[in-house]
Design a protein around this motif. Structure first.
Motif, short mmCIF file in Angstrom:
data_model
loop_
_atom_site.label_atom_id
_atom_site.label_comp_id
_atom_site.label_asym_id
_atom_site.label_seq_id
_atom_site.Cartn_x
_atom_site.Cartn_y
_atom_site.Cartn_z
N PRO A 21 0.83 -1.21 0.00
CA PRO A 21 0.00 0.00 0.00
C PRO A 21 0.86 1.25 0.00
CG PRO A 21 -0.07 -1.08 2.15
CD PRO A 21 0.69 -1.99 1.23
N LEU A 22 0.55 2.17 -0.90
CA LEU A 22 1.36 3.37 -1.07
C LEU A 22 0.45 4.59 -1.03
CD1 LEU A 22 4.30 4.35 -1.77
CD2 LEU A 22 3.51 4.49 -4.12
N ARG A 46 -2.76 9.03 3.36
CA ARG A 46 -2.30 8.56 4.67
C ARG A 46 -2.30 7.04 4.68
NH1 ARG A 46 -5.72 9.77 8.72
NH2 ARG A 46 -7.29 10.90 7.51
N MET A 47 -1.28 6.48 5.31
CA MET A 47 -1.09 5.03 5.27
C MET A 47 -2.29 4.29 5.84
SD MET A 47 0.78 2.57 4.29
CE MET A 47 2.46 3.15 4.05
N ALA A 48 -2.89 4.80 6.90
CA ALA A 48 -4.01 4.10 7.51
C ALA A 48 -5.17 3.97 6.53
CB ALA A 48 -4.46 4.84 8.77
N ILE A 49 -5.39 4.98 5.70
CA ILE A 49 -6.49 4.92 4.74
C ILE A 49 -6.20 3.90 3.65
CG2 ILE A 49 -7.84 6.24 3.06
CD1 ILE A 49 -7.20 8.76 4.64
N VAL A 50 -5.02 3.99 3.04
CA VAL A 50 -4.72 3.09 1.92
C VAL A 50 -4.58 1.65 2.41
CG1 VAL A 50 -2.20 3.39 1.97
CG2 VAL A 50 -3.33 2.88 -0.18
N GLU A 51 -4.07 1.44 3.62
CA GLU A 51 -4.01 0.09 4.17
C GLU A 51 -5.41 -0.46 4.41
OE1 GLU A 51 -1.57 0.34 7.65
OE2 GLU A 51 0.25 -0.25 6.56
N GLY A 52 -6.32 0.40 4.86
CA GLY A 52 -7.69 -0.04 5.06
C GLY A 52 -8.33 -0.52 3.77
N PHE A 53 -8.12 0.23 2.69
CA PHE A 53 -8.68 -0.17 1.40
C PHE A 53 -7.98 -1.41 0.86
CE2 PHE A 53 -10.28 4.31 1.06
CZ PHE A 53 -11.62 3.96 1.03
#
Length: 424
Positions: A21-22, A46-53
Protein backbone atom coordinates in the motif's frame (compact mmCIF):
# COMPACT_ATOMS: atom_id res chain seq x y z
CA UNK A 1 -17.77 -8.57 -12.36
CA UNK A 2 -15.44 -11.53 -12.88
CA UNK A 3 -16.44 -14.73 -11.13
CA UNK A 4 -13.76 -17.08 -9.89
CA UNK A 5 -15.86 -20.23 -9.66
CA UNK A 6 -16.10 -22.35 -6.52
CA UNK A 7 -12.45 -22.06 -5.57
CA UNK A 8 -10.36 -19.00 -4.67
CA UNK A 9 -8.37 -17.70 -7.62
CA UNK A 10 -4.85 -18.34 -6.30
CA UNK A 11 -2.96 -16.42 -8.97
CA UNK A 12 -5.13 -13.33 -8.51
CA UNK A 13 -4.73 -13.54 -4.73
CA UNK A 14 -0.95 -13.96 -5.04
CA UNK A 15 -0.75 -10.99 -7.37
CA UNK A 16 -2.65 -8.67 -5.06
CA UNK A 17 -1.01 -9.89 -1.85
CA UNK A 18 2.48 -8.96 -3.06
CA UNK A 19 1.45 -5.35 -3.58
CA UNK A 20 2.44 -2.75 -1.00
CA UNK A 21 0.00 0.00 0.00
CA UNK A 22 1.36 3.37 -1.07
CA UNK A 23 -0.18 6.72 -0.04
CA UNK A 24 -0.90 8.95 -3.02
CA UNK A 25 -2.36 12.36 -3.75
CA UNK A 26 -3.70 11.66 -7.24
CA UNK A 27 -4.14 8.82 -9.68
CA UNK A 28 -0.98 9.71 -11.60
CA UNK A 29 1.25 9.21 -8.55
CA UNK A 30 1.38 5.51 -9.40
CA UNK A 31 1.41 4.83 -13.12
CA UNK A 32 1.41 1.88 -15.49
CA UNK A 33 3.49 -1.10 -14.43
CA UNK A 34 4.02 0.44 -11.01
CA UNK A 35 0.50 -0.82 -10.23
CA UNK A 36 1.92 -4.34 -10.40
CA UNK A 37 3.81 -3.62 -7.16
CA UNK A 38 1.95 -0.79 -5.44
CA UNK A 39 -1.65 -0.48 -4.29
CA UNK A 40 -3.00 3.05 -4.21
CA UNK A 41 -6.27 4.91 -4.05
CA UNK A 42 -6.24 8.40 -5.52
CA UNK A 43 -6.41 10.94 -2.71
CA UNK A 44 -5.70 8.39 0.04
CA UNK A 45 -2.51 10.11 1.20
CA UNK A 46 -2.30 8.56 4.67
CA UNK A 47 -1.09 5.03 5.27
CA UNK A 48 -4.01 4.10 7.51
CA UNK A 49 -6.49 4.92 4.74
CA UNK A 50 -4.72 3.09 1.92
CA UNK A 51 -4.01 0.09 4.17
CA UNK A 52 -7.69 -0.04 5.06
CA UNK A 53 -8.68 -0.17 1.40
CA UNK A 54 -5.97 -2.73 0.65
CA UNK A 55 -7.43 -5.00 3.33
CA UNK A 56 -10.94 -4.46 1.99
CA UNK A 57 -9.94 -5.34 -1.58
CA UNK A 58 -7.96 -8.32 -0.33
CA UNK A 59 -11.06 -9.60 1.48
CA UNK A 60 -13.09 -9.16 -1.69
CA UNK A 61 -10.61 -11.08 -3.84
CA UNK A 62 -9.90 -13.89 -1.39
CA UNK A 63 -13.37 -14.19 0.10
CA UNK A 64 -15.57 -13.29 -2.84
CA UNK A 65 -17.13 -10.30 -1.08
CA UNK A 66 -19.60 -8.28 -3.12
CA UNK A 67 -19.58 -4.57 -3.82
CA UNK A 68 -22.22 -4.22 -1.09
CA UNK A 69 -19.83 -5.86 1.38
CA UNK A 70 -17.07 -3.59 0.17
CA UNK A 71 -19.24 -0.49 0.66
CA UNK A 72 -19.67 -1.39 4.33
CA UNK A 73 -15.89 -1.47 4.69
CA UNK A 74 -15.65 1.72 2.64
CA UNK A 75 -18.00 3.50 5.05
CA UNK A 76 -16.05 2.27 8.09
CA UNK A 77 -12.75 3.53 6.64
CA UNK A 78 -14.21 6.92 5.72
CA UNK A 79 -15.79 7.38 9.13
CA UNK A 80 -12.78 6.19 11.13
CA UNK A 81 -10.15 8.08 9.13
CA UNK A 82 -12.18 11.15 8.24
CA UNK A 83 -11.35 10.75 4.56
CA UNK A 84 -12.70 13.53 2.35
CA UNK A 85 -12.96 11.83 -1.04
CA UNK A 86 -14.13 13.09 -4.41
CA UNK A 87 -17.29 11.84 -6.11
CA UNK A 88 -20.36 10.10 -4.78
CA UNK A 89 -20.15 7.20 -2.34
CA UNK A 90 -21.66 4.75 -4.82
CA UNK A 91 -19.44 5.74 -7.73
CA UNK A 92 -16.18 5.95 -5.76
CA UNK A 93 -16.64 2.68 -3.88
CA UNK A 94 -17.56 0.81 -7.07
CA UNK A 95 -14.57 2.28 -8.93
CA UNK A 96 -12.10 1.15 -6.25
CA UNK A 97 -13.73 -2.27 -5.93
CA UNK A 98 -14.14 -3.11 -9.62
CA UNK A 99 -10.85 -1.69 -10.89
CA UNK A 100 -8.69 -3.55 -8.36
CA UNK A 101 -10.57 -6.85 -8.48
CA UNK A 102 -10.73 -6.86 -12.26
CA UNK A 103 -7.02 -6.12 -12.67
CA UNK A 104 -6.08 -8.77 -10.12
CA UNK A 105 -8.29 -11.21 -12.03
CA UNK A 106 -6.65 -10.22 -15.33
CA UNK A 107 -3.15 -10.53 -13.85
CA UNK A 108 -4.06 -13.97 -12.50
CA UNK A 109 -5.26 -15.06 -15.95
CA UNK A 110 -2.05 -13.74 -17.50
CA UNK A 111 -0.08 -15.84 -15.01
CA UNK A 112 -2.02 -18.94 -16.01
CA UNK A 113 -1.74 -18.25 -19.74
CA UNK A 114 1.99 -17.54 -19.38
CA UNK A 115 2.68 -21.15 -18.43
CA UNK A 116 4.88 -22.66 -21.20
CA UNK A 117 2.79 -25.83 -21.54
CA UNK A 118 -0.41 -23.81 -21.73
CA UNK A 119 1.08 -21.51 -24.36
CA UNK A 120 2.09 -24.52 -26.41
CA UNK A 121 -1.49 -25.77 -26.44
CA UNK A 122 -2.99 -22.28 -26.92
CA UNK A 123 -0.67 -20.23 -29.12
CA UNK A 124 -3.33 -17.63 -30.01
CA UNK A 125 -5.46 -15.08 -28.16
CA UNK A 126 -8.82 -13.60 -29.06
CA UNK A 127 -10.01 -10.15 -27.96
CA UNK A 128 -13.64 -10.13 -26.85
CA UNK A 129 -15.70 -7.03 -26.23
CA UNK A 130 -17.82 -7.09 -23.10
CA UNK A 131 -21.05 -6.21 -24.83
CA UNK A 132 -21.57 -3.16 -22.62
CA UNK A 133 -24.18 -0.68 -23.81
CA UNK A 134 -21.90 2.27 -23.11
CA UNK A 135 -18.77 1.19 -24.91
CA UNK A 136 -15.60 2.60 -26.36
CA UNK A 137 -15.78 2.35 -30.17
CA UNK A 138 -12.21 1.08 -30.39
CA UNK A 139 -12.96 -1.81 -28.03
CA UNK A 140 -15.93 -2.88 -30.12
CA UNK A 141 -13.76 -2.66 -33.25
CA UNK A 142 -11.22 -5.02 -31.66
CA UNK A 143 -13.89 -7.61 -30.87
CA UNK A 144 -13.01 -10.95 -32.45
CA UNK A 145 -9.36 -10.15 -33.22
CA UNK A 146 -7.30 -13.36 -33.12
CA UNK A 147 -3.55 -12.84 -32.89
CA UNK A 148 -0.54 -14.93 -31.84
CA UNK A 149 -0.16 -14.90 -28.06
CA UNK A 150 3.25 -13.24 -28.38
CA UNK A 151 2.13 -10.55 -30.83
CA UNK A 152 3.42 -7.15 -29.60
CA UNK A 153 -0.12 -5.78 -29.95
CA UNK A 154 -1.06 -7.55 -26.71
CA UNK A 155 1.69 -5.72 -24.79
CA UNK A 156 -0.45 -2.59 -24.96
CA UNK A 157 -4.00 -3.82 -25.60
CA UNK A 158 -4.47 -6.66 -23.10
CA UNK A 159 -7.63 -5.96 -21.06
CA UNK A 160 -8.54 -4.13 -18.98
CA UNK A 161 -7.93 -1.13 -21.19
CA UNK A 162 -9.47 1.55 -19.01
CA UNK A 163 -11.67 2.31 -16.06
CA UNK A 164 -14.87 0.28 -16.29
CA UNK A 165 -13.55 -1.82 -19.19
CA UNK A 166 -14.87 -5.39 -18.97
CA UNK A 167 -13.28 -6.74 -22.15
CA UNK A 168 -11.33 -10.00 -21.97
CA UNK A 169 -8.90 -11.98 -24.03
CA UNK A 170 -9.35 -15.72 -24.45
CA UNK A 171 -6.73 -18.37 -25.28
CA UNK A 172 -7.31 -20.20 -28.56
CA UNK A 173 -5.81 -23.40 -29.93
CA UNK A 174 -5.02 -24.47 -33.49
CA UNK A 175 -7.91 -26.94 -33.31
CA UNK A 176 -10.23 -24.10 -32.33
CA UNK A 177 -9.22 -22.21 -35.47
CA UNK A 178 -9.89 -25.27 -37.60
CA UNK A 179 -13.19 -26.07 -35.90
CA UNK A 180 -14.58 -22.53 -36.16
CA UNK A 181 -13.09 -21.74 -39.55
CA UNK A 182 -11.55 -18.60 -38.14
CA UNK A 183 -8.41 -16.99 -39.53
CA UNK A 184 -5.61 -15.14 -37.80
CA UNK A 185 -6.17 -11.39 -37.84
CA UNK A 186 -3.76 -8.62 -38.62
CA UNK A 187 -2.99 -6.31 -35.71
CA UNK A 188 -4.80 -3.03 -36.44
CA UNK A 189 -2.88 0.21 -36.69
CA UNK A 190 -3.47 2.55 -33.77
CA UNK A 191 -4.26 6.21 -33.70
CA UNK A 192 -2.61 8.03 -30.83
CA UNK A 193 -3.33 10.92 -28.55
CA UNK A 194 -0.89 12.84 -26.40
CA UNK A 195 -0.94 12.54 -22.63
CA UNK A 196 1.30 14.60 -20.36
CA UNK A 197 2.51 12.64 -17.34
CA UNK A 198 2.33 15.24 -14.58
CA UNK A 199 4.82 13.34 -12.41
CA UNK A 200 7.60 13.33 -14.97
CA UNK A 201 6.62 15.95 -17.53
CA UNK A 202 6.92 13.23 -20.19
CA UNK A 203 4.58 13.44 -23.15
CA UNK A 204 3.25 9.95 -23.75
CA UNK A 205 1.60 8.67 -26.90
CA UNK A 206 -1.44 6.65 -25.80
CA UNK A 207 -3.44 4.58 -28.32
CA UNK A 208 -6.98 5.84 -28.66
CA UNK A 209 -9.38 3.64 -26.74
CA UNK A 210 -6.94 3.03 -23.89
CA UNK A 211 -6.98 5.10 -20.71
CA UNK A 212 -3.60 6.49 -19.59
CA UNK A 213 -1.97 4.05 -17.20
CA UNK A 214 -3.65 0.99 -18.75
CA UNK A 215 -1.34 0.67 -21.74
CA UNK A 216 0.42 -2.48 -20.51
CA UNK A 217 -0.40 -6.11 -19.80
CA UNK A 218 -1.77 -6.52 -16.25
CA UNK A 219 0.76 -8.32 -14.08
CA UNK A 220 3.49 -8.42 -16.74
CA UNK A 221 6.12 -6.82 -14.51
CA UNK A 222 5.15 -9.09 -11.61
CA UNK A 223 5.41 -12.19 -13.80
CA UNK A 224 8.84 -11.18 -15.08
CA UNK A 225 10.14 -10.74 -11.56
CA UNK A 226 8.67 -14.08 -10.48
CA UNK A 227 10.87 -15.94 -12.96
CA UNK A 228 14.16 -14.19 -12.11
CA UNK A 229 16.76 -15.64 -9.76
CA UNK A 230 18.10 -13.57 -6.88
CA UNK A 231 21.34 -12.94 -8.75
CA UNK A 232 19.53 -11.99 -11.95
CA UNK A 233 17.21 -9.69 -10.01
CA UNK A 234 20.00 -7.87 -8.19
CA UNK A 235 22.01 -7.44 -11.37
CA UNK A 236 19.00 -6.25 -13.33
CA UNK A 237 18.07 -3.68 -10.68
CA UNK A 238 21.60 -2.29 -10.57
CA UNK A 239 21.72 -2.07 -14.37
CA UNK A 240 18.28 -0.48 -14.50
CA UNK A 241 17.16 -3.31 -16.78
CA UNK A 242 13.92 -3.91 -14.85
CA UNK A 243 11.33 -1.35 -13.92
CA UNK A 244 12.59 -0.24 -10.55
CA UNK A 245 10.59 1.75 -8.08
CA UNK A 246 11.08 4.62 -7.00
CA UNK A 247 9.83 6.38 -10.06
CA UNK A 248 11.72 9.11 -11.78
CA UNK A 249 12.81 11.42 -13.00
CA UNK A 250 9.92 13.35 -11.52
CA UNK A 251 8.77 16.81 -12.54
CA UNK A 252 9.27 18.39 -9.14
CA UNK A 253 8.72 21.86 -7.76
CA UNK A 254 11.82 23.54 -6.36
CA UNK A 255 12.57 22.78 -2.75
CA UNK A 256 11.68 25.49 -0.23
CA UNK A 257 14.43 27.91 0.67
CA UNK A 258 17.04 26.89 3.19
CA UNK A 259 16.18 27.46 6.84
CA UNK A 260 18.80 29.56 8.67
CA UNK A 261 19.93 28.03 11.96
CA UNK A 262 22.35 29.22 14.61
CA UNK A 263 25.50 27.45 15.64
CA UNK A 264 23.87 26.86 19.00
CA UNK A 265 21.89 23.91 17.67
CA UNK A 266 25.09 22.00 16.96
CA UNK A 267 26.43 19.68 19.64
CA UNK A 268 29.99 19.52 20.84
CA UNK A 269 32.35 16.65 20.15
CA UNK A 270 33.24 14.19 22.87
CA UNK A 271 29.90 13.98 24.69
CA UNK A 272 28.56 10.65 26.02
CA UNK A 273 26.39 8.82 23.45
CA UNK A 274 23.34 9.26 25.67
CA UNK A 275 23.64 13.03 25.38
CA UNK A 276 23.38 12.94 21.60
CA UNK A 277 20.42 10.58 21.70
CA UNK A 278 18.65 12.72 24.29
CA UNK A 279 19.18 15.81 22.12
CA UNK A 280 17.38 13.98 19.32
CA UNK A 281 14.51 12.84 21.56
CA UNK A 282 14.10 16.30 23.12
CA UNK A 283 13.11 17.69 19.72
CA UNK A 284 9.98 15.51 20.01
CA UNK A 285 9.31 16.63 23.59
CA UNK A 286 10.29 13.20 24.84
CA UNK A 287 12.88 11.52 27.02
CA UNK A 288 11.89 8.00 26.02
CA UNK A 289 9.88 6.12 23.40
CA UNK A 290 7.07 8.10 21.80
CA UNK A 291 4.72 7.76 18.83
CA UNK A 292 5.07 10.99 16.91
CA UNK A 293 2.60 12.09 14.22
CA UNK A 294 4.32 13.87 11.38
CA UNK A 295 3.01 16.81 9.32
CA UNK A 296 0.91 14.45 7.18
CA UNK A 297 -0.65 12.78 10.23
CA UNK A 298 1.33 9.54 9.90
CA UNK A 299 2.63 7.95 13.12
CA UNK A 300 6.33 7.22 13.44
CA UNK A 301 7.94 5.39 16.33
CA UNK A 302 10.68 7.48 17.96
CA UNK A 303 13.02 5.86 20.48
CA UNK A 304 16.69 5.37 21.24
CA UNK A 305 16.68 2.04 19.39
CA UNK A 306 17.02 4.11 16.26
CA UNK A 307 20.62 4.63 17.37
CA UNK A 308 21.48 1.13 18.55
CA UNK A 309 22.90 -1.82 16.65
CA UNK A 310 21.68 -5.41 16.83
CA UNK A 311 23.60 -5.93 20.09
CA UNK A 312 22.07 -2.88 21.71
CA UNK A 313 25.20 -0.75 21.47
CA UNK A 314 24.95 2.87 20.43
CA UNK A 315 25.80 3.61 16.79
CA UNK A 316 25.85 7.39 17.02
CA UNK A 317 28.65 8.46 14.76
CA UNK A 318 28.74 8.35 11.00
CA UNK A 319 31.67 9.76 9.07
CA UNK A 320 32.75 11.34 12.32
CA UNK A 321 30.22 14.18 12.11
CA UNK A 322 26.62 12.99 12.48
CA UNK A 323 26.59 13.33 16.25
CA UNK A 324 26.93 17.13 16.00
CA UNK A 325 23.75 17.44 13.94
CA UNK A 326 21.35 15.26 15.95
CA UNK A 327 18.94 18.13 16.60
CA UNK A 328 18.81 18.99 12.91
CA UNK A 329 18.22 15.37 12.01
CA UNK A 330 15.20 15.35 14.31
CA UNK A 331 13.93 18.61 12.82
CA UNK A 332 13.89 17.00 9.39
CA UNK A 333 10.94 15.04 10.83
CA UNK A 334 9.31 17.75 12.94
CA UNK A 335 9.86 20.63 10.48
CA UNK A 336 10.43 19.02 7.06
CA UNK A 337 10.69 20.87 3.79
CA UNK A 338 9.30 17.82 2.01
CA UNK A 339 7.97 14.36 2.79
CA UNK A 340 8.14 11.65 0.14
CA UNK A 341 6.94 8.07 0.12
CA UNK A 342 8.32 5.46 -2.24
CA UNK A 343 8.80 1.80 -2.97
CA UNK A 344 12.25 0.41 -3.55
CA UNK A 345 13.42 -3.05 -4.58
CA UNK A 346 14.30 -5.36 -1.70
CA UNK A 347 17.57 -6.76 -3.00
CA UNK A 348 17.39 -9.70 -0.60
CA UNK A 349 14.20 -11.05 -2.20
CA UNK A 350 13.62 -11.07 -5.98
CA UNK A 351 10.49 -9.25 -7.05
CA UNK A 352 9.76 -7.84 -3.61
CA UNK A 353 9.63 -4.20 -2.59
CA UNK A 354 9.59 -2.26 0.62
CA UNK A 355 7.96 1.04 1.41
CA UNK A 356 9.78 4.05 2.81
CA UNK A 357 9.00 7.52 4.05
CA UNK A 358 11.66 10.13 3.41
CA UNK A 359 11.90 13.46 5.23
CA UNK A 360 14.10 16.18 3.71
CA UNK A 361 15.22 19.55 5.10
CA UNK A 362 17.70 22.18 3.89
CA UNK A 363 19.76 24.34 6.26
CA UNK A 364 22.15 27.31 6.24
CA UNK A 365 24.62 28.18 9.01
CA UNK A 366 27.25 30.90 9.17
CA UNK A 367 30.60 29.71 10.47
CA UNK A 368 33.67 31.93 10.57
CA UNK A 369 31.96 34.46 8.32
CA UNK A 370 31.18 31.86 5.67
CA UNK A 371 27.81 30.46 4.65
CA UNK A 372 27.70 26.72 5.14
CA UNK A 373 24.87 24.85 3.43
CA UNK A 374 23.52 21.43 4.21
CA UNK A 375 20.53 19.16 4.38
CA UNK A 376 19.07 16.45 6.57
CA UNK A 377 17.52 13.27 5.26
CA UNK A 378 15.67 10.78 7.44
CA UNK A 379 14.24 7.55 6.01
CA UNK A 380 11.93 5.23 7.87
CA UNK A 381 10.04 2.11 6.91
CA UNK A 382 9.30 -1.42 8.11
CA UNK A 383 11.35 -0.95 11.24
CA UNK A 384 14.44 0.15 9.32
CA UNK A 385 15.71 3.71 9.45
CA UNK A 386 18.64 5.74 8.23
CA UNK A 387 19.47 9.36 8.76
CA UNK A 388 22.17 11.79 7.78
CA UNK A 389 22.89 15.49 8.00
CA UNK A 390 25.76 17.02 6.07
CA UNK A 391 27.07 20.54 5.66
CA UNK A 392 29.39 21.77 2.95
CA UNK A 393 30.58 25.31 2.23
CA UNK A 394 28.67 26.92 -0.62
CA UNK A 395 30.39 27.29 -3.97
CA UNK A 396 29.67 29.55 -6.89
CA UNK A 397 28.82 28.77 -10.49
CA UNK A 398 29.30 32.10 -12.22
CA UNK A 399 27.23 34.57 -10.19
CA UNK A 400 24.91 31.84 -8.88
CA UNK A 401 25.55 30.30 -5.49
CA UNK A 402 25.09 26.53 -5.68
CA UNK A 403 25.19 24.43 -2.49
CA UNK A 404 27.45 21.40 -2.75
CA UNK A 405 25.68 18.02 -2.68
CA UNK A 406 22.74 19.60 -4.51
CA UNK A 407 22.64 16.78 -7.05
CA UNK A 408 22.61 14.17 -4.29
CA UNK A 409 19.77 15.92 -2.53
CA UNK A 410 17.80 16.06 -5.78
CA UNK A 411 18.28 12.33 -6.21
CA UNK A 412 16.55 11.85 -2.86
CA UNK A 413 13.42 13.63 -4.12
CA UNK A 414 11.63 10.69 -5.70
CA UNK A 415 8.45 8.72 -5.33
CA UNK A 416 5.22 10.42 -4.26
CA UNK A 417 5.50 13.92 -2.80
CA UNK A 418 3.09 13.96 0.14
CA UNK A 419 4.04 17.29 1.67
CA UNK A 420 5.92 20.45 0.77
CA UNK A 421 6.46 23.29 3.21
CA UNK A 422 4.68 26.47 2.22
CA UNK A 423 6.85 29.56 2.08
CA UNK A 424 5.88 33.07 3.07
Amino acid sequence: MPRYGSRPFKEAIDYFNQKLPLPANGWQDVYGQQHDHAFMVAGANRMAIVEGFANAVQAAIAGGETVQDFRKRFDEIVQKQGWDYNGSRGWRSRLIYETNIRQAYNAGREAQMNDPDFKERHPYMEYRHSGAENYRPEHLAWDGLVLPADDPWWDVHSPSNGYGCKCKKFPRSRRWLERTGRQLSRAPADEYREFVDQRTGEVRQIPKGIDPGFEQTPGRSWLRHQTMTATDWNDAVRRGAVDTIPYGPAAKPPMPKETPVSNGVLLDDGLPPERYVNAFLEEFGATGPVIYRDVTGEPISINDYLFRDALGNYKIDKDGVRHRYMRLLARAITQPDEVWTLLEPDLSTPGKYRIKRRYLKRWMIEENGQEVHGFSAFEYGQGVWSGNTAFTPGRRRGSEKVPARQSYMESMREGVLLYRREED
